[in-house]
Every structure is written in C-alpha cells, then in structure tokens.
Motif scaffolding. Structure first.
Motif, mmCIF file in Angstrom:
data_model
loop_
_atom_site.group_PDB
_atom_site.id
_atom_site.type_symbol
_atom_site.label_atom_id
_atom_site.label_comp_id
_atom_site.label_asym_id
_atom_site.label_seq_id
_atom_site.Cartn_x
_atom_site.Cartn_y
_atom_site.Cartn_z
ATOM 1 N N LEU A 114 1.045 -1.408 -0.174
ATOM 2 C CA LEU A 114 0.054 0.210 -0.045
ATOM 3 C C LEU A 114 1.135 1.442 0.099
ATOM 4 O O LEU A 114 2.598 0.801 1.037
ATOM 5 N N HIS A 115 0.797 2.065 -1.438
ATOM 6 C CA HIS A 115 1.236 3.319 -1.092
ATOM 7 C C HIS A 115 0.467 4.129 -0.267
ATOM 8 O O HIS A 115 -0.698 4.701 -0.543
ATOM 9 N N ASP A 116 1.310 5.875 -0.409
ATOM 10 C CA ASP A 116 0.391 6.527 -0.205
ATOM 11 C C ASP A 116 -0.016 7.962 -1.668
ATOM 12 O O ASP A 116 0.470 7.551 -2.217
ATOM 13 N N ALA A 117 -1.178 8.498 -0.771
ATOM 14 C CA ALA A 117 -1.794 9.359 -1.870
ATOM 15 C C ALA A 117 -1.892 10.747 -1.498
ATOM 16 O O ALA A 117 -1.918 11.212 -0.289
ATOM 17 N N HIS A 129 -3.496 11.334 6.562
ATOM 18 C CA HIS A 129 -5.137 12.442 7.206
ATOM 19 C C HIS A 129 -5.952 11.172 7.463
ATOM 20 O O HIS A 129 -6.936 11.314 8.911
ATOM 21 N N ARG A 130 -5.405 9.902 6.940
ATOM 22 C CA ARG A 130 -6.619 8.637 7.797
ATOM 23 C C ARG A 130 -5.626 8.080 9.166
ATOM 24 O O ARG A 130 -6.210 7.119 9.440
ATOM 25 N N LYS A 131 -4.561 8.195 9.119
ATOM 26 C CA LYS A 131 -3.104 7.747 10.473
ATOM 27 C C LYS A 131 -3.792 6.257 10.207
ATOM 28 O O LYS A 131 -4.229 5.372 10.757
ATOM 29 N N LYS A 137 -6.747 -6.276 13.863
ATOM 30 C CA LYS A 137 -8.020 -5.962 14.626
ATOM 31 C C LYS A 137 -7.839 -4.384 14.832
ATOM 32 O O LYS A 137 -9.119 -3.885 14.294
ATOM 33 N N GLU A 138 -6.716 -3.205 14.196
ATOM 34 C CA GLU A 138 -6.764 -2.727 13.870
ATOM 35 C C GLU A 138 -7.588 -1.619 12.381
ATOM 36 O O GLU A 138 -7.969 -0.794 12.794
ATOM 37 N N ASN A 139 -7.333 -3.145 11.346
ATOM 38 C CA ASN A 139 -8.151 -2.662 10.255
ATOM 39 C C ASN A 139 -9.711 -2.977 10.368
ATOM 40 O O ASN A 139 -10.162 -2.979 8.996
ATOM 41 N N ILE A 140 -10.055 -4.044 11.609
ATOM 42 C CA ILE A 140 -11.288 -4.296 11.141
ATOM 43 C C ILE A 140 -12.018 -3.038 11.705
ATOM 44 O O ILE A 140 -13.305 -2.803 11.479
ATOM 45 N N LEU A 141 -11.346 -2.326 12.949
ATOM 46 C CA LEU A 141 -12.463 -1.280 13.490
ATOM 47 C C LEU A 141 -11.907 0.010 12.731
ATOM 48 O O LEU A 141 -12.767 0.637 12.368
ATOM 49 N N LYS A 142 -10.948 0.432 11.725
ATOM 50 C CA LYS A 142 -10.524 1.056 11.504
ATOM 51 C C LYS A 142 -9.965 1.138 9.519
ATOM 52 O O LYS A 142 -8.453 0.847 10.205
ATOM 53 N N ASN A 143 -10.326 0.778 8.951
ATOM 54 C CA ASN A 143 -10.111 0.424 7.746
ATOM 55 C C ASN A 143 -8.833 1.779 7.005
ATOM 56 O O ASN A 143 -8.539 2.632 6.856
ATOM 57 N N SER A 144 -7.535 1.128 6.562
ATOM 58 C CA SER A 144 -5.968 1.747 6.548
ATOM 59 C C SER A 144 -5.641 1.067 4.845
ATOM 60 O O SER A 144 -5.170 1.884 4.086
ATOM 61 N N GLY A 147 -7.082 -6.795 2.298
ATOM 62 C CA GLY A 147 -5.646 -6.230 2.812
ATOM 63 C C GLY A 147 -5.645 -7.266 4.027
ATOM 64 O O GLY A 147 -4.586 -7.417 4.773
ATOM 65 N N LEU A 148 -6.541 -6.687 5.233
ATOM 66 C CA LEU A 148 -6.685 -8.121 5.904
ATOM 67 C C LEU A 148 -6.184 -9.325 5.819
ATOM 68 O O LEU A 148 -5.353 -10.140 6.921
ATOM 69 N N VAL A 149 -6.724 -10.407 4.720
ATOM 70 C CA VAL A 149 -5.921 -11.092 3.785
ATOM 71 C C VAL A 149 -4.407 -11.738 3.440
ATOM 72 O O VAL A 149 -3.711 -12.092 3.842
ATOM 73 N N GLY A 150 -4.309 -10.590 3.166
ATOM 74 C CA GLY A 150 -2.886 -9.975 3.170
ATOM 75 C C GLY A 150 -1.951 -10.131 4.882
ATOM 76 O O GLY A 150 -0.984 -10.381 4.502
ATOM 77 N N GLU A 151 -2.825 -9.763 4.868
ATOM 78 C CA GLU A 151 -1.717 -9.753 6.894
ATOM 79 C C GLU A 151 -2.003 -10.983 7.360
ATOM 80 O O GLU A 151 -0.937 -10.996 7.950
ATOM 81 N N LEU A 152 -2.556 -11.757 6.835
ATOM 82 C CA LEU A 152 -2.931 -13.073 7.922
ATOM 83 C C LEU A 152 -1.941 -13.962 7.034
ATOM 84 O O LEU A 152 -1.361 -14.776 8.251
ATOM 85 N N THR A 153 -1.841 -13.646 5.739
ATOM 86 C CA THR A 153 -1.288 -14.679 5.082
ATOM 87 C C THR A 153 0.516 -14.311 4.702
ATOM 88 O O THR A 153 1.312 -15.088 4.855
ATOM 89 N N GLY A 154 0.809 -13.080 5.060
ATOM 90 C CA GLY A 154 2.255 -12.747 4.565
ATOM 91 C C GLY A 154 2.448 -11.416 5.070
ATOM 92 O O GLY A 154 1.968 -10.930 6.286
ATOM 93 N N LYS A 155 3.592 -10.568 4.960
ATOM 94 C CA LYS A 155 3.715 -9.221 5.295
ATOM 95 C C LYS A 155 3.109 -8.342 4.263
ATOM 96 O O LYS A 155 2.467 -8.810 2.599
ATOM 97 N N THR A 156 2.765 -7.105 4.767
ATOM 98 C CA THR A 156 2.411 -5.957 4.123
ATOM 99 C C THR A 156 2.970 -5.005 4.588
ATOM 100 O O THR A 156 3.560 -4.760 5.270
ATOM 101 N N ILE A 157 3.200 -3.960 3.738
ATOM 102 C CA ILE A 157 4.606 -2.380 3.403
ATOM 103 C C ILE A 157 3.743 -1.534 3.165
ATOM 104 O O ILE A 157 3.034 -1.343 2.026
#
Length: 242
Positions: free
Chosen positions: A117-120, A137-139, A145-152, A183-193
């Motif tokens: 994921l990159h910034d915009a 802006h989105r923090k 857990k963080e991205n279930i509560l507030k998606n990045s 994004g959540l499945v990516g976190e479950l199965t490997g690294k997210t950048i």
C-alpha cells in the motif's frame, strides 16, 4: 529487482470525464506484456466509447462486461480475469504518478510480501491538492484488529500477489469494501508494506463511487461483525492447510 508481470484491475461506470486520462497514466507505466483489465458496468455516458477507442490503440487493454451489481462486484469481475503475477487496483477517476509501478514492484522482491500500500494526495476534480497525505489524514496503521475497526487499506493505492486470489475470491457478501478484505487477508498470510511516498492523485468529486464519509453506526457495526467472522474463517482454513 526481478521482473514481475503486472495486471491492473479497473472497475468502470459512468466515468467519461476522467477515465481517458487515468488510462493514459496507467499504460505509460506498464511494460509490453502487462495488462489493464477494465470491467465496465452498463453506463449512461460515453465511457464505453472512450475505452473502446483506447483498446484499438493499445492491445494491453482488456475490456470485459461488468456484472452491473455495484463497485465491489465490478472489481471482483476484473480481478478474476487478471492473470499476471502482481495485481494493482485502479479507480477510473484518479491519476497515477510516475514511479508507482516500478517502486511498488520492488517490494515484492521479498517473497513473503503479499500486499503493498502506498500513500496518495487527495485532490479536487482539477487535480489541485486538498490533503497532501492520505496516510496522515487517515492515520493508517497495520494490524488485523486495527483494520477491522478502522480500515487503512485503500484499493487505488494497493497491489497484491496473484496467489492471494485463491483466498480473497469470491468476495464475501456483506463486507464494507473489497480493499479492506484484501488487506486483512494479506496480513493473515504474509507481510504487508506501507510506502510513505505519494504515487497517486486521489480525485474527490461529486460523482465518486466511494467517499470518505462514514455510514451510520448500525451499518458499521454490522460490517465489522461480518468481516470479523470472515477473517476467522480464513484463519481456520489456513490452520487446516498447515
């Protein structure tokens, strides 16, 4: 950097005002064997004609009929067809900045990386900057857990590996958006950048299919509940495969 082939999955609908420029900004960064898959829902404007003219000039564009069931299904349709190693998502009305594809692909040299994921910068309809950094802006932050509560995870800034399709498709029903799910499945199965560089102008205008405002509280609770149970299902499947 090892060469990796690229599919760009775009969902299109009533996008005549901006889609031409967006297609040009994408194709400029793709190599000869890459592809841009456009799933086009039945539109009331000239989007179909614009895309077909682009197709005549560039064989890397693959135009398919959309399911006419909303943005999530339209993206699912495009992703399902995309067959290259790395899949980028694209909205029809943004603008890709130089270096996006090249620098995102570098991160996939690490075989454990599943999602990047990159910034915009958030801009108005004329590409004037409103908010310099979506991340700030989105923090944005990582974490299940963080991205279930507030998606990045914002789809237009995302790329992921082809092998993730086996887990993310078909998209579960009653999830808030496809990008959060990926994004959540990516976190479950490997690294997210998360890359802090802005490689996209994220255009906000009156006709956006998605927006930055919140739904009502009950709907948000329902969505979080649904995506939590879907994530638990994926965890169970992963454990069974070990």
């Amino acid at each position: 950097m090892n060469y990796k082939s690229v599919s760009v999955a775009m969902a299109a609908y009533n996008g005549e005002q901006y889609i031409g420029n967006q297609i040009d900004s994408i194709l400029y960064q793709l190599k000869r064997d890459d592809e841009l898959v456009i799933s086009l829902d039945p539109s009331l404007d000239c989007t179909d004609q614009i895309v077909r003219e682009k197709c005549k000039k560039d064989k890397r564009i693959i135009l398919i009929d959309g399911p006419n069931q909303g943005a999530i299904s339209n993206f699912e349709n495009a992703i399902n067809i995309a067959n290259k190693e790395i899949i980028f998502l694209a909205d029809q009305d943004d603008y890709w900045l130089p270096g996006k594809v090249e620098n995102v692909l570098k991160e996939f040299d690490d075989p454990d990386v599943k999602v990047v994921l990159h910034d915009a910068s958030i801009v108005d309809k004329n590409l004037n900057v409103i908010i310099p950094s979506y991340f700030q802006h989105r923090k944005v932050k990582k974490g299940i857990k963080e991205n279930i509560l507030k998606n990045s995870y914002m789809g237009c800034c995302m790329a992921f590996r082809q092998d993730l399709k086996d887990l993310i498709l078909p998209f579960p029903k009653d999830i808030p958006m496809h990008d959060q799910w990926i994004g959540l499945v990516g976190e479950l199965t490997g690294k997210t950048i998360f890359l802090p560089q802005q490689y996209l102008l994220y255009r906000r205008h009156e006709a956006n299919e998605t927006n930055l405002t919140h739904s009502n509280i009950l709907q948000m609770i329902k969505w979080r509940k649904n995506i939590y149970f879907e994530i638990e299902r994926i965890k169970k499947n992963i454990r069974q495969d070990l």
